[in-house]
Design a protein around this motif. Structure first.
Motif, PDB file in Angstrom:
ATOM      1  N   PRO A   2       0.829  -1.213   0.000  1.00 43.27           N
ATOM      2  CA  PRO A   2       0.000   0.000   0.000  1.00 43.27           C
ATOM      3  C   PRO A   2       0.858   1.255   0.000  1.00 43.27           C
ATOM      4  O   PRO A   2       1.961   1.283   0.534  1.00 43.27           O
ATOM      5  CB  PRO A   2      -0.809  -0.135   1.298  1.00 43.27           C
ATOM      6  CG  PRO A   2      -0.032  -1.068   2.158  1.00 43.27           C
ATOM      7  CD  PRO A   2       0.662  -2.010   1.220  1.00 43.27           C
ATOM      8  N   ARG A   3       0.312   2.292  -0.612  1.00 47.75           N
ATOM      9  CA  ARG A   3       1.026   3.563  -0.684  1.00 47.75           C
ATOM     10  C   ARG A   3       0.864   4.322   0.643  1.00 47.75           C
ATOM     11  O   ARG A   3      -0.255   4.452   1.144  1.00 47.75           O
ATOM     12  CB  ARG A   3       0.472   4.403  -1.841  1.00 47.75           C
ATOM     13  CG  ARG A   3       0.676   3.764  -3.209  1.00 47.75           C
ATOM     14  CD  ARG A   3       0.120   4.638  -4.333  1.00 47.75           C
ATOM     15  NE  ARG A   3      -1.320   4.769  -4.278  1.00 47.75           N
ATOM     16  CZ  ARG A   3      -2.177   3.957  -4.905  1.00 47.75           C
ATOM     17  NH1 ARG A   3      -1.727   2.934  -5.635  1.00 47.75           N
ATOM     18  NH2 ARG A   3      -3.482   4.149  -4.808  1.00 47.75           N
ATOM     19  N   GLN A   4       1.985   4.796   1.196  1.00 49.11           N
ATOM     20  CA  GLN A   4       1.917   5.528   2.463  1.00 49.11           C
ATOM     21  C   GLN A   4       1.253   6.877   2.251  1.00 49.11           C
ATOM     22  O   GLN A   4       1.600   7.628   1.349  1.00 49.11           O
ATOM     23  CB  GLN A   4       3.319   5.732   3.062  1.00 49.11           C
ATOM     24  CG  GLN A   4       3.296   6.421   4.418  1.00 49.11           C
ATOM     25  CD  GLN A   4       4.690   6.695   4.965  1.00 49.11           C
ATOM     26  OE1 GLN A   4       5.680   6.677   4.235  1.00 49.11           O
ATOM     27  NE2 GLN A   4       4.774   6.956   6.259  1.00 49.11           N
ATOM     28  N   PHE A   5       0.284   7.192   3.102  1.00 52.38           N
ATOM     29  CA  PHE A   5      -0.410   8.477   3.020  1.00 52.38           C
ATOM     30  C   PHE A   5       0.584   9.605   3.262  1.00 52.38           C
ATOM     31  O   PHE A   5       1.479   9.497   4.103  1.00 52.38           O
ATOM     32  CB  PHE A   5      -1.538   8.525   4.044  1.00 52.38           C
ATOM     33  CG  PHE A   5      -2.665   9.449   3.676  1.00 52.38           C
ATOM     34  CD1 PHE A   5      -3.566   9.097   2.682  1.00 52.38           C
ATOM     35  CD2 PHE A   5      -2.842  10.664   4.329  1.00 52.38           C
ATOM     36  CE1 PHE A   5      -4.610   9.940   2.332  1.00 52.38           C
ATOM     37  CE2 PHE A   5      -3.879  11.517   3.991  1.00 52.38           C
ATOM     38  CZ  PHE A   5      -4.764  11.156   2.994  1.00 52.38           C
ATOM     39  N   PHE A   6       0.440  10.687   2.522  1.00 54.08           N
ATOM     40  CA  PHE A   6       1.405  11.791   2.517  1.00 54.08           C
ATOM     41  C   PHE A   6       0.654  13.099   2.702  1.00 54.08           C
ATOM     42  O   PHE A   6      -0.294  13.383   1.966  1.00 54.08           O
ATOM     43  CB  PHE A   6       2.147  11.789   1.174  1.00 54.08           C
ATOM     44  CG  PHE A   6       3.209  12.850   1.022  1.00 54.08           C
ATOM     45  CD1 PHE A   6       4.556  12.514   1.070  1.00 54.08           C
ATOM     46  CD2 PHE A   6       2.871  14.187   0.793  1.00 54.08           C
ATOM     47  CE1 PHE A   6       5.543  13.477   0.906  1.00 54.08           C
ATOM     48  CE2 PHE A   6       3.850  15.161   0.634  1.00 54.08           C
ATOM     49  CZ  PHE A   6       5.188  14.803   0.688  1.00 54.08           C
ATOM     50  N   VAL A   7       1.077  13.908   3.658  1.00 55.05           N
ATOM     51  CA  VAL A   7       0.489  15.237   3.832  1.00 55.05           C
ATOM     52  C   VAL A   7       1.607  16.272   3.872  1.00 55.05           C
ATOM     53  O   VAL A   7       2.488  16.227   4.735  1.00 55.05           O
ATOM     54  CB  VAL A   7      -0.369  15.338   5.105  1.00 55.05           C
ATOM     55  CG1 VAL A   7      -0.897  16.765   5.276  1.00 55.05           C
ATOM     56  CG2 VAL A   7      -1.541  14.361   5.034  1.00 55.05           C
ATOM     57  N   GLY A   8       1.566  17.191   2.922  1.00 57.96           N
ATOM     58  CA  GLY A   8       2.540  18.271   2.858  1.00 57.96           C
ATOM     59  C   GLY A   8       1.889  19.595   3.216  1.00 57.96           C
ATOM     60  O   GLY A   8       0.721  19.833   2.902  1.00 57.96           O
ATOM     61  N   GLY A   9       2.644  20.448   3.878  1.00 59.73           N
ATOM     62  CA  GLY A   9       2.188  21.796   4.179  1.00 59.73           C
ATOM     63  C   GLY A   9       3.055  22.812   3.460  1.00 59.73           C
ATOM     64  O   GLY A   9       4.248  22.921   3.732  1.00 59.73           O
ATOM     65  N   ASN A  10       2.471  23.514   2.496  1.00 61.15           N
ATOM     66  CA  ASN A  10       3.197  24.534   1.740  1.00 61.15           C
ATOM     67  C   ASN A  10       2.897  25.896   2.357  1.00 61.15           C
ATOM     68  O   ASN A  10       1.817  26.444   2.167  1.00 61.15           O
ATOM     69  CB  ASN A  10       2.770  24.492   0.269  1.00 61.15           C
ATOM     70  CG  ASN A  10       3.483  25.540  -0.571  1.00 61.15           C
ATOM     71  OD1 ASN A  10       4.448  26.157  -0.129  1.00 61.15           O
ATOM     72  ND2 ASN A  10       3.008  25.743  -1.790  1.00 61.15           N
ATOM     73  N   PHE A  11       3.864  26.425   3.109  1.00 62.67           N
ATOM     74  CA  PHE A  11       3.645  27.692   3.798  1.00 62.67           C
ATOM     75  C   PHE A  11       3.660  28.892   2.852  1.00 62.67           C
ATOM     76  O   PHE A  11       3.255  29.991   3.234  1.00 62.67           O
ATOM     77  CB  PHE A  11       4.719  27.902   4.869  1.00 62.67           C
ATOM     78  CG  PHE A  11       4.667  26.937   6.026  1.00 62.67           C
ATOM     79  CD1 PHE A  11       3.698  25.949   6.115  1.00 62.67           C
ATOM     80  CD2 PHE A  11       5.616  27.010   7.037  1.00 62.67           C
ATOM     81  CE1 PHE A  11       3.656  25.061   7.184  1.00 62.67           C
ATOM     82  CE2 PHE A  11       5.594  26.133   8.118  1.00 62.67           C
ATOM     83  CZ  PHE A  11       4.620  25.159   8.189  1.00 62.67           C
ATOM     84  N   LYS A  12       4.168  28.680   1.633  1.00 61.81           N
ATOM     85  CA  LYS A  12       4.300  29.762   0.654  1.00 61.81           C
ATOM     86  C   LYS A  12       5.098  30.925   1.279  1.00 61.81           C
ATOM     87  O   LYS A  12       6.075  30.680   1.979  1.00 61.81           O
ATOM     88  CB  LYS A  12       2.930  30.184   0.119  1.00 61.81           C
ATOM     89  CG  LYS A  12       2.156  28.999  -0.468  1.00 61.81           C
ATOM     90  CD  LYS A  12       0.913  29.384  -1.188  1.00 61.81           C
ATOM     91  CE  LYS A  12       0.217  28.138  -1.739  1.00 61.81           C
ATOM     92  NZ  LYS A  12      -0.966  28.466  -2.532  1.00 61.81           N
ATOM     93  N   LEU A  13       4.699  32.184   1.041  1.00 63.03           N
ATOM     94  CA  LEU A  13       5.455  33.311   1.592  1.00 63.03           C
ATOM     95  C   LEU A  13       4.881  33.694   2.962  1.00 63.03           C
ATOM     96  O   LEU A  13       4.537  34.842   3.231  1.00 63.03           O
ATOM     97  CB  LEU A  13       5.418  34.503   0.635  1.00 63.03           C
ATOM     98  CG  LEU A  13       6.487  35.589   0.861  1.00 63.03           C
ATOM     99  CD1 LEU A  13       7.895  35.007   0.786  1.00 63.03           C
ATOM    100  CD2 LEU A  13       6.323  36.715  -0.146  1.00 63.03           C
TER     101      LEU A  13
END
Length: 251
Positions: A2-13
């Motif tokens: 199974p594919r590991q769940f991934f959560v990214g946080g893009n803070f931008k500027l």
């Protein structure tokens, strides 16, 4: 597997101050986070090393962009080699804001991806269509056209270090969000394209995440879709609800 769940946080500027940055890190450091989820946060470049040193070790840090050269007279740029040297494992490439505001072409994004992988980085590769393109039923074609130059430069084994982020431009920062059915359809189309253009194994193993006004309120339903392997979160990554989004698959 199974594919590991991934959560990214893009803070931008964002955030605008060091104090606000530290407050965000403190929230994450104290949070009860699902250990089955790969969590990656992308602060502005000026905060990359301080965040890496301050955040808990089970949360990874990503740059928001990188250049195609290792060093040289390229004022304002950061090289993948420098990121690796600093201990940063990920970089976001091809975000719609880079494509539209800074006029990055899909060919340039592909070249950046190739160089980043060669230097040892993992890549969060962003693709997505505008509202006009969706209304013209061109979503699948637009996304494939963005992926084709990358496919041409990568070997099948390279894809294990690539996460594809499907981010419909019309949903980024607008409060609009693709329905779970729309997200699933786009992700399934991407997986079908990878199966045909690369290999079935790459199609099955590559994580495809959704971005575009993801919140704690809509993340649980989106996460139930079979081809939605996580999220790339913008504005909500600056709020305590980011923890709820990370835990959206927790039973």
């Amino acid at each position: 597997m199974p594919r590991q769940f991934f959560v990214g946080g893009n803070f931008k500027l964002n955030p605008a101050t060091r104090v606000a940055k530290q407050n965000l890190i403190n929230i994450l450091n104290k949070a009860d986070i699902d250990s089955n989820v790969e969590v990656v946060i992308a602060p502005p470049a000026i905060y990359l090393i301080p965040v890496l040193e301050a955040v808990r070790k089970d949360i990874k840090v990503s740059a928001q962009n990188s250049y195609i050269k290792k060093s040289g007279a390229f004022t304002g740029e950061i090289s993948p080699a420098q990121l690796v040297d600093a201990g940063i494992p990920y970089v976001i490439l091809g975000h719609s804001e880079r494509r539209t505001l800074f006029h990055e072409t899909s060919d340039l994004v592909a070249e950046k991806t190739r160089v980043a992988l060669d230097e040892g980085l993992s890549v969060i590769l962003c693709v997505g269509e505008t509202l006009a393109e969706r209304e013209a039923n061109k979503t699948a074609q637009v996304v494939q056209d963005q992926l084709k130059p990358v496919v041409a430069l990568l070997k099948p084994e390279d894809w294990k270090k690539v996460v594809i982020a499907y981010e419909p431009v019309w949903a980024i920062g607008t409060g609009k969000v693709a329905t779970s059915a729309q997200a699933q359809e786009a992700h399934a189309d991407i997986r079908a394209y990878l199966k045909q253009a690369v290999t079935p194994e790459v199609a099955e193993s590559t994580r495809i995440i959704y971005g575009g006004s993801v919140t704690a309120a809509n993340s649980k339903e989106l996460a139930t879709q079979p081809d939605v392997d996580g999220f790339l979160v913008g504005g909500a990554s600056l709020k305590p609800e980011f923890v709820d989004i990370i835990n959206s698959t927790r039973k």
